[in-house]
Write an enzyme that holds these catalytic residues in place. Sequence first.
Site, PDB file in Angstrom:
ATOM      1  N   ARG A 211      51.071 -18.392  13.329  1.00  0.00           N
ATOM      2  CA  ARG A 211      51.766 -18.155  11.788  1.00  0.00           C
ATOM      3  C   ARG A 211      53.185 -19.436  12.783  1.00  0.00           C
ATOM      4  NH1 ARG A 211      49.323 -18.076   7.059  1.00  0.00           N
ATOM      5  NH2 ARG A 211      47.363 -18.090   7.012  1.00  0.00           N
TER       6      ARG A 211
ATOM      7  N   CYS B 178      50.422  -7.023   2.534  1.00  0.00           N
ATOM      8  CA  CYS B 178      51.069  -8.394   1.658  1.00  0.00           C
ATOM      9  C   CYS B 178      52.085  -8.217   0.479  1.00  0.00           C
ATOM     10  CB  CYS B 178      49.489  -9.324   2.399  1.00  0.00           C
ATOM     11  SG  CYS B 178      48.479  -9.690   3.640  1.00  0.00           S
TER      12      CYS B 178
ATOM     13  N   ARG C  75      51.563 -23.078   1.165  1.00  0.00           N
ATOM     14  CA  ARG C  75      52.940 -22.216   0.529  1.00  0.00           C
ATOM     15  C   ARG C  75      54.400 -22.441   1.043  1.00  0.00           C
ATOM     16  NH1 ARG C  75      51.263 -16.815   2.991  1.00  0.00           N
ATOM     17  NH2 ARG C  75      52.614 -16.270   0.956  1.00  0.00           N
TER      18      ARG C  75
ATOM     19  N   HIS D 296      48.456 -12.398  11.776  1.00  0.00           N
ATOM     20  CA  HIS D 296      49.960 -11.780  10.956  1.00  0.00           C
ATOM     21  C   HIS D 296      49.847 -10.741  11.677  1.00  0.00           C
ATOM     22  CE1 HIS D 296      50.799 -14.752   7.161  1.00  0.00           C
ATOM     23  NE2 HIS D 296      51.658 -14.997   8.350  1.00  0.00           N
TER      24      HIS D 296
END
Length: 262
Positions: free
Chosen positions: A130, A255, A82, A159
């Site tokens: 993360r 998201c 990503r 997340h």
Amino acid sequence: MCPPAHFTVTYSINPWMDPTKPVDLPLAVAQWEDLRDRYRSLGHTVELLTPDPALPDMVFAANGATVVGGRVLGARFAYPERTAEADAHLDWFRRNGWAEEDLRVPQHVNEGEGDFAVTDSWILAGTGFRSSPLSHGEAQEFFGRPVIGLELVDPRYYHLDTALCVLDEAADEVMYFPDAFSPGSRAVLDRLFPDALKATAEDAAALGLNAVSDGRHVLLPQTATGLFGPLRARGFEPIGMDLGELLKGGGSVKCCTQELRP
């Protein structure tokens, strides 16, 4: 928002992703368009990011930056799959009139609004899977707001935006799933938000906390049925959305939504 024109699951970087399960792309696009159109019907402006065929997760636009008071803290992704999304987001801000002094390329890993949740008093900041804890101080210096670190301990809620939702920024009102957090972080949340709506395990597992609220309307996964009544009791209007295809990538309403705070 970013259309899921190239959305697929060809790798796995969270427990929701299974490359053996095919994505129905036309259905994913239709579900995303329904979310986009619902925002517009509620009076919100939707800006669009151009999808890149090499970046199938760009549909999860929340991860690309955090905007507070018109200042933009870019993302630095934890996984190489990503990485290039970060530049695509900052380039969008540059093309759309943001001054260079209001943009920051981060030094430390943070995945945008995936791990930063904004209220009027604080920026809540997730870590554990993360975003680096070092990103919390970086965000505090850049935005000039107190940043509250919260440790995530369940890999399904990798997340912060899978475990906590800001319902009303001005009123510092949130809902969250306590078991997604470490004991110390649960104690902090109880202290900051003693009247918070706490989700059940069933609604959390439906990604019911991956929701977006404008202070009145709360758009959330339609399968998180246990949240609808408590939200109405608090004066909110829950709106169920079907983003089942995008859930295969580990994301839902929030998201797909990066909020541009002037």
